[in-house]
Write a protein that holds these residues in place. Structure first.
Motif, PDB file in Angstrom:
ATOM      1  N   LEU A   7       0.889  -1.393   0.050  1.00  0.00           N
ATOM      2  CA  LEU A   7      -0.072   0.075   0.062  1.00  0.00           C
ATOM      3  C   LEU A   7       0.914   1.220   0.101  1.00  0.00           C
ATOM      4  N   PHE A   8       0.314   2.338  -0.693  1.00  0.00           N
ATOM      5  CA  PHE A   8       0.868   3.781  -0.347  1.00  0.00           C
ATOM      6  C   PHE A   8      -0.336   4.284   0.101  1.00  0.00           C
ATOM      7  N   VAL A   9      -0.282   5.059   1.239  1.00  0.00           N
ATOM      8  CA  VAL A   9      -1.168   5.945   1.898  1.00  0.00           C
ATOM      9  C   VAL A   9      -0.443   7.296   1.867  1.00  0.00           C
ATOM     10  N   ARG A 151      11.650  -3.389  -3.957  1.00  0.00           N
ATOM     11  CA  ARG A 151      11.854  -4.608  -4.561  1.00  0.00           C
ATOM     12  C   ARG A 151      12.380  -5.853  -3.376  1.00  0.00           C
ATOM     13  N   ALA A 152      13.457  -5.096  -2.463  1.00  0.00           N
ATOM     14  CA  ALA A 152      13.974  -5.934  -1.561  1.00  0.00           C
ATOM     15  C   ALA A 152      13.138  -6.382  -0.631  1.00  0.00           C
ATOM     16  N   LEU A 153      12.093  -5.691  -0.543  1.00  0.00           N
ATOM     17  CA  LEU A 153      10.935  -6.052   0.673  1.00  0.00           C
ATOM     18  C   LEU A 153       9.826  -7.037   0.222  1.00  0.00           C
ATOM     19  N   ALA A 154       9.862  -7.183  -1.126  1.00  0.00           N
ATOM     20  CA  ALA A 154       8.575  -7.970  -1.933  1.00  0.00           C
ATOM     21  C   ALA A 154       8.510  -9.182  -1.421  1.00  0.00           C
ATOM     22  N   PRO A 155       9.613 -10.016  -1.091  1.00  0.00           N
ATOM     23  CA  PRO A 155       9.597 -11.224  -0.610  1.00  0.00           C
ATOM     24  C   PRO A 155       8.729 -11.313   0.554  1.00  0.00           C
ATOM     25  N   LEU A 156       8.736 -10.353   1.585  1.00  0.00           N
ATOM     26  CA  LEU A 156       8.067 -10.510   2.646  1.00  0.00           C
ATOM     27  C   LEU A 156       6.615 -10.614   2.547  1.00  0.00           C
ATOM     28  N   ALA A 157       6.149  -9.977   1.438  1.00  0.00           N
ATOM     29  CA  ALA A 157       4.569  -9.894   1.353  1.00  0.00           C
ATOM     30  C   ALA A 157       3.904 -11.404   1.293  1.00  0.00           C
ATOM     31  N   GLY A 158       4.670 -12.342   0.793  1.00  0.00           N
ATOM     32  CA  GLY A 158       4.489 -13.655   0.748  1.00  0.00           C
ATOM     33  C   GLY A 158       4.602 -14.478   2.081  1.00  0.00           C
ATOM     34  N   ARG A 159       5.130 -13.644   3.148  1.00  0.00           N
ATOM     35  CA  ARG A 159       5.329 -14.293   4.349  1.00  0.00           C
ATOM     36  C   ARG A 159       4.306 -13.632   5.431  1.00  0.00           C
ATOM     37  N   GLY A 160       3.268 -13.029   4.843  1.00  0.00           N
ATOM     38  CA  GLY A 160       2.362 -12.493   5.911  1.00  0.00           C
ATOM     39  C   GLY A 160       2.463 -11.120   6.301  1.00  0.00           C
ATOM     40  N   ILE A 161       3.696 -10.427   5.608  1.00  0.00           N
ATOM     41  CA  ILE A 161       4.120  -8.962   6.357  1.00  0.00           C
ATOM     42  C   ILE A 161       3.244  -7.998   5.098  1.00  0.00           C
ATOM     43  N   LEU A 162       2.687  -7.147   5.711  1.00  0.00           N
ATOM     44  CA  LEU A 162       2.074  -6.098   4.781  1.00  0.00           C
ATOM     45  C   LEU A 162       2.911  -4.885   5.010  1.00  0.00           C
ATOM     46  N   ILE A 163       3.548  -4.530   3.685  1.00  0.00           N
ATOM     47  CA  ILE A 163       4.520  -3.292   3.370  1.00  0.00           C
ATOM     48  C   ILE A 163       3.451  -2.093   3.170  1.00  0.00           C
ATOM     49  N   VAL A 164       3.779  -0.833   3.765  1.00  0.00           N
ATOM     50  CA  VAL A 164       2.972   0.306   3.669  1.00  0.00           C
ATOM     51  C   VAL A 164       4.145   1.530   3.547  1.00  0.00           C
ATOM     52  N   GLY A 165       3.849   1.963   2.351  1.00  0.00           N
ATOM     53  CA  GLY A 165       4.569   3.490   2.163  1.00  0.00           C
ATOM     54  C   GLY A 165       3.820   4.518   2.535  1.00  0.00           C
ATOM     55  N   SER A 166       4.234   5.356   3.452  1.00  0.00           N
ATOM     56  CA  SER A 166       3.420   6.510   3.914  1.00  0.00           C
ATOM     57  C   SER A 166       3.966   7.723   3.634  1.00  0.00           C
ATOM     58  N   GLY A 167       3.178   8.611   2.803  1.00  0.00           N
ATOM     59  CA  GLY A 167       3.936  10.002   2.453  1.00  0.00           C
ATOM     60  C   GLY A 167       2.716  10.727   2.095  1.00  0.00           C
ATOM     61  N   SER A 168       2.666  11.587   0.845  1.00  0.00           N
ATOM     62  CA  SER A 168       1.857  12.141   0.244  1.00  0.00           C
ATOM     63  C   SER A 168       2.129  12.474  -1.036  1.00  0.00           C
ATOM     64  N   ILE A 169       1.036  12.641  -1.901  1.00  0.00           N
ATOM     65  CA  ILE A 169       1.178  12.717  -3.248  1.00  0.00           C
ATOM     66  C   ILE A 169       1.672  14.059  -4.019  1.00  0.00           C
ATOM     67  N   THR A 170       1.260  15.050  -3.108  1.00  0.00           N
ATOM     68  CA  THR A 170       1.874  16.621  -3.122  1.00  0.00           C
ATOM     69  C   THR A 170       2.358  17.067  -1.802  1.00  0.00           C
ATOM     70  N   LEU A 236       5.520   0.571  -4.680  1.00  0.00           N
ATOM     71  CA  LEU A 236       5.444  -0.001  -6.061  1.00  0.00           C
ATOM     72  C   LEU A 236       6.330  -1.032  -6.300  1.00  0.00           C
ATOM     73  N   GLY A 237       7.825  -1.001  -5.652  1.00  0.00           N
ATOM     74  CA  GLY A 237       8.610  -1.961  -5.635  1.00  0.00           C
ATOM     75  C   GLY A 237       8.076  -3.307  -4.776  1.00  0.00           C
ATOM     76  N   ALA A 238       7.520  -2.966  -3.570  1.00  0.00           N
ATOM     77  CA  ALA A 238       7.090  -4.153  -2.727  1.00  0.00           C
ATOM     78  C   ALA A 238       5.929  -4.988  -3.429  1.00  0.00           C
ATOM     79  N   GLY A 239       5.440  -4.313  -4.267  1.00  0.00           N
ATOM     80  CA  GLY A 239       4.142  -4.976  -5.029  1.00  0.00           C
ATOM     81  C   GLY A 239       4.470  -6.178  -5.924  1.00  0.00           C
ATOM     82  N   VAL A 263      -3.128   0.825  -4.010  1.00  0.00           N
ATOM     83  CA  VAL A 263      -2.879  -0.632  -3.351  1.00  0.00           C
ATOM     84  C   VAL A 263      -2.033  -1.333  -4.593  1.00  0.00           C
ATOM     85  N   PHE A 264      -1.082  -2.085  -4.696  1.00  0.00           N
ATOM     86  CA  PHE A 264      -0.291  -2.685  -5.609  1.00  0.00           C
ATOM     87  C   PHE A 264      -0.399  -4.177  -5.100  1.00  0.00           C
ATOM     88  N   SER A 265      -1.236  -4.941  -6.188  1.00  0.00           N
ATOM     89  CA  SER A 265      -1.258  -6.285  -6.033  1.00  0.00           C
ATOM     90  C   SER A 265      -1.186  -7.003  -7.262  1.00  0.00           C
TER      91      SER A 265
END
Length: 265
Positions: A7-9, A151-170, A236-239, A263-265
């Motif tokens: 996710l990006f929020v 991209r380095a975090l992406a494998p964790l998504a297959g182990r039940g870990i939710l990856i969230v980026g938190s920032g702002s679009i502007t 995006l990379g984690a997706g 959401v990137f799925s």
């Protein structure tokens, strides 16, 4: 458990904790959707715009404190706490995943949760019953490094870990006062940049996204500094390489802060 999306929020101003509006409802709805589809995550990793370091650092506190990293806001904000547990064992797992991808990483056993972490999580998982691991943003490397981190975090998504980026679009807060002085209207660039970003994500135009400061309308104006957009590249990379982006919220708070979420799925 199936592979979790990332996710990006947009976490907005700290007052987003008190006044969730439509963006807060969108986050609540997405969290419910994830829980129904994938079950409860083992842990949530949040890369926030408000923790920048030279080297990627993983928070490994057993009980991370709620950090009120702001001033001049209503007293009610300072009374808020997000008492989620940490997960030192998952932090070690994250370091191993980063190292396997060639990214050195350190551990910080004292780091708490800044408002880029706890404010959106209060809306998404108000019970604070899922362990949370803060992860720092190596902002000196720009979008390319942020994408590599994801991209380095992406494998964790297959182990039940939710990856969230938190920032702002502007995130040009200097425009906030100017916008009020000019009649309280949102400047046109806010929506134009947000829509450009959405179109490039939909087209999987990674080259333009990475060069957004030159390739987009208003990229430099929307982000005088990059730290609030870089978590998008992490998500995006984690997706994963074949992820499909979905813009599940679009809107503007405080005249100049685009609150889009993906959401990137």
């Amino acid at each position: 458990m199936s592979r979790l999306p990332s996710l990006f929020v947009s976490h907005g101003a700290p007052t987003f904790a008190l006044y969730p509006g439509t963006a807060g409802q969108a986050l609540r709805d997405m969290a419910a959707r994830l829980l129904e589809a994938y079950g409860t995550p083992r842990a949530i990793v949040v890369v926030s715009a408000h923790w920048e370091t030279a080297e990627v650092t993983v928070g490994a506190s057993e009980q991370p404190a709620t950090i009120h990293d702001f001033g001049g806001f209503p007293e009610a904000l300072y009374a808020l706490r997000y008492p989620a547990a940490g997960a030192p064992d998952v932090a070690v797992e994250i370091v191993a995943s980063l190292n396997a991808a060639g990214l050195p990483a350190a551990i910080d056993r004292q780091r708490g949760l800044d408002h880029g972490v706890w404010v959106p999580l209060m809306h998404m998982f108000p019970q604070a019953d899922i362990p949370v691991i803060p992860l720092s943003l190596p902002s000196h490397g720009g979008p390319q490094q942020a994408l590599a981190l994801g991209r380095a975090l992406a494998p964790l998504a297959g182990r039940g870990i939710l990856i969230v980026g938190s920032g702002s679009i502007t995130h040009n807060l200097g425009d906030y006062r100017r916008a009020w002085q000019q009649g309280g209207q949102t400047p046109a660039y806010v929506g134009e940049f947000a829509d450009w970003l959405a179109a490039r994500l939909a087209e999987n135009d990674i080259a333009s996204l990475l060069d957004y400061r030159h390739a987009s309308p208003h990229g430099r104006h929307a982000h005088p500094s990059e730290e609030h957009l870089l978590p998008l590249f992490v998500a995006l990379g984690a997706g994963g390489a074949d992820c499909r982006p979905e813009r599940f919220h679009a809107g503007v708070d405080d005249l100049v802060i685009a609150m889009d979420a993906y959401v990137f799925s």
